[in-house]
Design a protein around this motif. Structure first.
Motif, PDB file in Angstrom:
ATOM      1  N   SER A 215       0.881  -1.108   0.189  1.00 32.06           N
ATOM      2  CA  SER A 215      -0.524  -0.146  -0.092  1.00 32.06           C
ATOM      3  C   SER A 215       0.975   1.217  -0.181  1.00 32.06           C
ATOM      4  N   PRO A 216       0.683   1.860  -1.177  1.00 38.83           N
ATOM      5  CA  PRO A 216       1.693   2.939  -0.944  1.00 38.83           C
ATOM      6  C   PRO A 216       1.224   4.340   0.748  1.00 38.83           C
ATOM      7  N   ASP A 217       0.236   4.186   0.790  1.00 37.49           N
ATOM      8  CA  ASP A 217       0.193   5.390   2.106  1.00 37.49           C
ATOM      9  C   ASP A 217       0.448   4.041   3.054  1.00 37.49           C
ATOM     10  N   ARG A 252      -7.527   7.582   7.187  1.00 36.71           N
ATOM     11  CA  ARG A 252      -9.109   7.491   6.259  1.00 36.71           C
ATOM     12  C   ARG A 252      -9.520   6.997   4.559  1.00 36.71           C
ATOM     13  N   GLY A 253      -8.187   6.369   4.152  1.00 31.98           N
ATOM     14  CA  GLY A 253      -8.416   6.248   2.839  1.00 31.98           C
ATOM     15  C   GLY A 253      -8.815   5.454   1.978  1.00 31.98           C
ATOM     16  N   GLU A 254      -8.687   4.583   1.438  1.00 28.83           N
ATOM     17  CA  GLU A 254      -9.250   3.556   0.825  1.00 28.83           C
ATOM     18  C   GLU A 254      -8.312   2.350   1.200  1.00 28.83           C
ATOM     19  N   ASN A 255      -6.881   2.699   1.023  1.00 34.37           N
ATOM     20  CA  ASN A 255      -6.059   1.743   0.866  1.00 34.37           C
ATOM     21  C   ASN A 255      -6.508   0.742   1.533  1.00 34.37           C
ATOM     22  N   ILE A 256      -6.679   0.795   2.816  1.00 33.83           N
ATOM     23  CA  ILE A 256      -7.195  -0.153   4.469  1.00 33.83           C
ATOM     24  C   ILE A 256      -7.756  -0.246   3.936  1.00 33.83           C
ATOM     25  N   LYS A 257      -8.549   0.000   3.275  1.00 37.37           N
ATOM     26  CA  LYS A 257      -9.522  -0.967   3.612  1.00 37.37           C
ATOM     27  C   LYS A 257      -9.578  -1.937   2.255  1.00 37.37           C
ATOM     28  N   LYS A 261      -9.422  -5.792   3.367  1.00 39.15           N
ATOM     29  CA  LYS A 261     -10.429  -7.385   2.756  1.00 39.15           C
ATOM     30  C   LYS A 261      -9.807  -7.750   1.834  1.00 39.15           C
ATOM     31  N   ALA A 262      -8.882  -7.429   1.082  1.00 40.61           N
ATOM     32  CA  ALA A 262      -8.601  -8.255   0.153  1.00 40.61           C
ATOM     33  C   ALA A 262      -7.549  -9.798   1.152  1.00 40.61           C
ATOM     34  N   PHE A 263      -6.731  -9.119   2.164  1.00 35.63           N
ATOM     35  CA  PHE A 263      -6.495 -10.293   2.814  1.00 35.63           C
ATOM     36  C   PHE A 263      -7.416 -11.144   3.323  1.00 35.63           C
ATOM     37  N   ASN A 264      -8.949 -10.909   3.328  1.00 37.52           N
ATOM     38  CA  ASN A 264     -10.575 -11.612   3.824  1.00 37.52           C
ATOM     39  C   ASN A 264     -10.842 -12.367   2.510  1.00 37.52           C
ATOM     40  N   GLU A 265     -10.681 -11.760   1.967  1.00 37.19           N
ATOM     41  CA  GLU A 265     -10.651 -12.583   0.277  1.00 37.19           C
ATOM     42  C   GLU A 265     -10.350 -13.321  -0.117  1.00 37.19           C
ATOM     43  N   LYS A 266      -8.801 -13.652   0.346  1.00 34.73           N
ATOM     44  CA  LYS A 266      -7.747 -13.989   0.259  1.00 34.73           C
ATOM     45  C   LYS A 266      -7.199 -13.974  -1.077  1.00 34.73           C
TER      46      LYS A 266
END
Length: 277
Positions: A215-217, A252-257, A261-266
């Motif tokens: 993540s760039p953030d 506050r950004g989108e990349n943390i979400k 989410k990607a981790f949980n969706e593998k």
């Protein structure tokens, strides 16, 4: 489509070898890439632009020809000294980002030095302020200022002392002798990778690729914490970092979400450019 950098002279070349990666090449090979005022201004404009360009996440700095950077143009410096125009402190301090607009720059983005060849003086001050260093096994690295009656005043002294400790820094700075790339990695610890000459740029690009897979953030917030660690105690670093612009942007950004989410969706995350700070 690659972003458009500011206009610059032929003494600097700019390329985009991969999405999100900027490659800046010092391009005075016949002069061992010694810096001129023109190069300094080119680098200032290009790197200031890089800092604000959200689509670029990492920069690689390298040199053309057989040297990375021989430092300042000593012929021009000698002409100034002999004509009564010495390097005054005010002039040094006015260059807020240091030698090559890098040696004292506090960037939120990662800088990778790709030492295609040897580095001396300001060139070494430049690489000491990079986050990661890939060096040719044939490179030698030195701070020979005391042999020329000058000083490694653009940030090299404090950076080296913090990195390697007083005695090892004194060895390089007070003797003025160069060290091999292997010694810079194994004894001094400011080089990360030593590779054959042909592998320097590919290795630097591979390192950049690993960075931009994150993540760039998060990367920019982590880089801010690294810089703060040199200025504050552990608790102070945490307190200042928690309120930093980069950390607030991360949470506050989108990349943390997306990352969670990607981790949980593998699956692999699909990162977005960070919001402009």
């Amino acid at each position: 489509m690659s972003p458009t950098p500011p206009p610059h002279s032929e003494q600097i070349t700019v390329a985009f070898p991969k999405e999100h990666v900027l490659l800046v090449t010092l391009n005075r090979p016949k002069s061992l890439n010694a810096l001129t005022p023109t190069m300094t201004e080119d680098l200032r404009q290009i790197l200031n632009w890089f800092e604000d360009e959200t689509s670029l996440w990492v920069v690689i700095v390298t040199g053309a020809g057989r040297a990375f950077c021989a430092g300042a143009d000593l012929k021009a410096w000698n002409a100034d000294e002999q004509s009564g125009k010495p390097q005054e402190a005010d002039k040094i301090l006015a260059n807020v980002n240091g030698f090559a607009s890098i040696s004292r720059r506090e960037s939120k983005k990662p800088y990778i030095a790709a030492l295609n060849g040897s580095s001396f003086g300001g060139g070494t001050e430049l690489l000491l302020n990079c986050d990661l260093v890939v060096a040719s096994k044939e490179a030698v690295i030195g701070l020979p200022e005391v042999k020329r009656g000058v000083i490694a005043i653009q940030g090299g002294i404090p950076r080296l002392a913090r990195s390697v400790g007083h005695q090892l820094a004194s060895e390089m700075l007070l003797l003025g002798n160069p060290v091999s790339a292997e010694d810079a990695r194994n004894r001094f610890g400011f080089v990360n990778f030593v590779v054959p000459p042909a592998d320097v740029l590919p290795t630097a690009l591979a390192v950049a690729t690993q960075i931009i897979s994150n993540s760039p953030d998060s990367v920019q917030s982590t880089k801010r914490a690294l810089l703060l660690s040199a200025q504050h105690s552990n608790n102070e670093t945490v307190a200042v970092h928690a309120r930093s612009t980069e950390t607030l942007a991360t949470y506050r950004g989108e990349n943390i979400k997306e990352g969670l989410k990607a981790f949980n969706e593998k699956r692999k995350p699909m990162w977005q450019n960070p919001a402009k700070l």
